[in-house]
Motif scaffolding. Structure first.
Motif, mmCIF file in Angstrom:
data_model
loop_
_atom_site.group_PDB
_atom_site.id
_atom_site.type_symbol
_atom_site.label_atom_id
_atom_site.label_comp_id
_atom_site.label_asym_id
_atom_site.label_seq_id
_atom_site.Cartn_x
_atom_site.Cartn_y
_atom_site.Cartn_z
ATOM 1 N N ALA A 52 0.831 -1.209 0.000
ATOM 2 C CA ALA A 52 0.000 0.000 0.000
ATOM 3 C C ALA A 52 0.863 1.256 0.000
ATOM 4 O O ALA A 52 0.590 2.203 -0.742
ATOM 5 C CB ALA A 52 -0.937 -0.004 1.207
ATOM 6 N N GLU A 53 1.912 1.241 0.796
ATOM 7 C CA GLU A 53 2.800 2.400 0.867
ATOM 8 C C GLU A 53 3.547 2.611 -0.450
ATOM 9 O O GLU A 53 3.648 3.730 -0.942
ATOM 10 C CB GLU A 53 3.793 2.216 2.011
ATOM 11 N N LEU A 54 4.059 1.529 -1.026
ATOM 12 C CA LEU A 54 4.792 1.634 -2.294
ATOM 13 C C LEU A 54 3.917 2.157 -3.431
ATOM 14 O O LEU A 54 4.366 2.951 -4.254
ATOM 15 C CB LEU A 54 5.360 0.271 -2.696
ATOM 16 N N LEU A 55 2.680 1.685 -3.479
ATOM 17 C CA LEU A 55 1.790 2.052 -4.590
ATOM 18 C C LEU A 55 0.920 3.262 -4.277
ATOM 19 O O LEU A 55 0.132 3.690 -5.125
ATOM 20 C CB LEU A 55 0.914 0.859 -4.970
ATOM 21 N N ASP A 56 1.030 3.752 -3.049
ATOM 22 C CA ASP A 56 0.241 4.903 -2.606
ATOM 23 C C ASP A 56 -1.262 4.643 -2.754
ATOM 24 O O ASP A 56 -2.006 5.435 -3.330
ATOM 25 C CB ASP A 56 0.652 6.165 -3.370
ATOM 26 N N ILE A 57 -1.660 3.469 -2.251
ATOM 27 C CA ILE A 57 -3.080 3.108 -2.216
ATOM 28 C C ILE A 57 -3.407 2.611 -0.812
ATOM 29 O O ILE A 57 -2.509 2.380 -0.008
ATOM 30 C CB ILE A 57 -3.438 2.032 -3.273
ATOM 31 N N SER A 58 -4.683 2.436 -0.524
ATOM 32 C CA SER A 58 -5.078 1.976 0.806
ATOM 33 C C SER A 58 -4.875 0.461 0.951
ATOM 34 O O SER A 58 -4.806 -0.268 -0.043
ATOM 35 C CB SER A 58 -6.547 2.322 1.058
ATOM 36 N N ARG A 59 -4.804 -0.007 2.193
ATOM 37 C CA ARG A 59 -4.676 -1.449 2.439
ATOM 38 C C ARG A 59 -5.890 -2.224 1.925
ATOM 39 O O ARG A 59 -5.722 -3.294 1.344
ATOM 40 C CB ARG A 59 -4.428 -1.709 3.919
ATOM 41 N N PRO A 60 -7.126 -1.710 2.109
ATOM 42 C CA PRO A 60 -8.258 -2.431 1.524
ATOM 43 C C PRO A 60 -8.166 -2.541 -0.009
ATOM 44 O O PRO A 60 -8.563 -3.555 -0.583
ATOM 45 C CB PRO A 60 -9.469 -1.594 1.950
ATOM 46 N N ALA A 61 -7.607 -1.515 -0.650
ATOM 47 C CA ALA A 61 -7.425 -1.582 -2.108
ATOM 48 C C ALA A 61 -6.417 -2.670 -2.479
ATOM 49 O O ALA A 61 -6.597 -3.383 -3.469
ATOM 50 C CB ALA A 61 -6.979 -0.230 -2.659
ATOM 51 N N VAL A 62 -5.378 -2.803 -1.667
ATOM 52 C CA VAL A 62 -4.389 -3.865 -1.895
ATOM 53 C C VAL A 62 -5.064 -5.225 -1.784
ATOM 54 O O VAL A 62 -4.899 -6.089 -2.653
ATOM 55 C CB VAL A 62 -3.213 -3.763 -0.892
ATOM 56 N N ARG A 63 -5.835 -5.414 -0.725
ATOM 57 C CA ARG A 63 -6.514 -6.705 -0.532
ATOM 58 C C ARG A 63 -7.483 -7.002 -1.671
ATOM 59 O O ARG A 63 -7.567 -8.135 -2.145
ATOM 60 C CB ARG A 63 -7.213 -6.734 0.819
ATOM 61 N N THR A 64 -8.211 -5.994 -2.112
ATOM 62 C CA THR A 64 -9.179 -6.183 -3.204
ATOM 63 C C THR A 64 -8.470 -6.556 -4.494
ATOM 64 O O THR A 64 -8.860 -7.509 -5.183
ATOM 65 C CB THR A 64 -10.018 -4.908 -3.405
ATOM 66 N N ARG A 65 -7.425 -5.813 -4.837
ATOM 67 C CA ARG A 65 -6.690 -6.097 -6.079
ATOM 68 C C ARG A 65 -6.020 -7.464 -6.028
ATOM 69 O O ARG A 65 -5.993 -8.199 -7.018
ATOM 70 C CB ARG A 65 -5.645 -5.017 -6.339
ATOM 71 N N LEU A 66 -5.482 -7.808 -4.872
ATOM 72 C CA LEU A 66 -4.837 -9.107 -4.722
ATOM 73 C C LEU A 66 -5.861 -10.237 -4.845
ATOM 74 O O LEU A 66 -5.611 -11.247 -5.507
ATOM 75 C CB LEU A 66 -4.111 -9.173 -3.380
ATOM 76 N N HIS A 67 -7.027 -10.039 -4.246
ATOM 77 C CA HIS A 67 -8.093 -11.041 -4.339
ATOM 78 C C HIS A 67 -8.517 -11.231 -5.794
ATOM 79 O O HIS A 67 -8.648 -12.364 -6.277
ATOM 80 C CB HIS A 67 -9.285 -10.613 -3.481
ATOM 81 N N ARG A 68 -8.714 -10.138 -6.511
ATOM 82 C CA ARG A 68 -9.119 -10.228 -7.922
ATOM 83 C C ARG A 68 -8.031 -10.868 -8.777
ATOM 84 O O ARG A 68 -8.325 -11.643 -9.686
ATOM 85 C CB ARG A 68 -9.482 -8.844 -8.438
ATOM 86 N N ALA A 69 -6.781 -10.553 -8.487
ATOM 87 C CA ALA A 69 -5.677 -11.167 -9.229
ATOM 88 C C ALA A 69 -5.638 -12.672 -8.990
ATOM 89 O O ALA A 69 -5.486 -13.461 -9.929
ATOM 90 C CB ALA A 69 -4.349 -10.532 -8.813
ATOM 91 N N ARG A 70 -5.808 -13.078 -7.735
ATOM 92 C CA ARG A 70 -5.806 -14.513 -7.423
ATOM 93 C C ARG A 70 -6.958 -15.236 -8.107
ATOM 94 O O ARG A 70 -6.797 -16.361 -8.595
ATOM 95 C CB ARG A 70 -5.887 -14.723 -5.914
ATOM 96 N N LEU A 71 -8.121 -14.608 -8.134
ATOM 97 C CA LEU A 71 -9.266 -15.223 -8.825
ATOM 98 C C LEU A 71 -8.987 -15.395 -10.312
ATOM 99 O O LEU A 71 -9.283 -16.442 -10.891
ATOM 100 C CB LEU A 71 -10.536 -14.383 -8.631
ATOM 101 N N ALA A 72 -8.423 -14.364 -10.940
ATOM 102 C CA ALA A 72 -8.107 -14.450 -12.366
ATOM 103 C C ALA A 72 -7.070 -15.540 -12.631
ATOM 104 O O ALA A 72 -7.200 -16.312 -13.591
ATOM 105 C CB ALA A 72 -7.605 -13.097 -12.871
ATOM 106 N N LEU A 73 -6.073 -15.633 -11.771
ATOM 107 C CA LEU A 73 -5.050 -16.667 -11.935
ATOM 108 C C LEU A 73 -5.633 -18.057 -11.700
ATOM 109 O O LEU A 73 -5.291 -19.012 -12.395
ATOM 110 C CB LEU A 73 -3.876 -16.409 -10.997
ATOM 111 N N ARG A 74 -6.522 -18.156 -10.731
ATOM 112 C CA ARG A 74 -7.175 -19.442 -10.466
ATOM 113 C C ARG A 74 -7.965 -19.896 -11.689
ATOM 114 O O ARG A 74 -7.924 -21.065 -12.064
ATOM 115 C CB ARG A 74 -8.088 -19.331 -9.251
#
Length: 131
Positions: free
Chosen positions: A84-106
């Motif tokens: 979140a700090e590196l990308l200058d986004i919120s922690r919930p945004a990190v979790r959401t993007r990571l969740h969506r990425a994992r779903l797409a990869l799955r």
């Protein structure tokens, strides 16, 4: 090209020590000789390499925002706060993007394994009955 680290859970084990027939240990209590581990199965190595290639391709196809979060969190092993700090986004945004990425990869890997399974085992194909 993204370089993927070898999963920690699959690292090679240390050599096993065994005794010789009639003599299981030396005077100091240690085993008499050291025996190396089994060599990796060539088919397993090929499949792991093929799976890595499919995964790398799927990661490359992710949307940029999801891909950068996935790479930082899963490959670079940063925690959500650091990402979140590196990308200058919120922690919930990190979790959401990571969740969506994992779903797409799955989904990508599921399609790959389903296709592979149907190629190697014809009994796993779904049969549809016509009316």
């Amino acid at each position: 090209m993204i370089r993927y680290p070898t999963p920690r859970c699959r690292s090679r084990s240390s050599p096993t020590t065994v005794g010789t027939p009639g003599r299981s240990a030396r005077q100091d209590g240690r085993h008499a000789r050291t025996v190396g581990g089994w060599p990796p199965c060539p088919e397993g190595e090929l499949l792991r390499g093929e799976t890595r290639a499919v995964l790398a391709e799927a990661v490359e196809r992710l949307p940029a925002a999801a891909r950068e979060v996935y790479v930082l969190a899963e490959i670079e092993d940063l925690d959500h706060a650091e990402v979140a700090e590196l990308l200058d986004i919120s922690r919930p945004a990190v979790r959401t993007r990571l969740h969506r990425a994992r779903l797409a990869l799955r989904e990508a890997l599921d399609a790959y394994f389903h296709e592979r399974r149907s190629r190697t085992d014809p009994s796993t194909t779904v049969r549809t009955e016509s009316s």
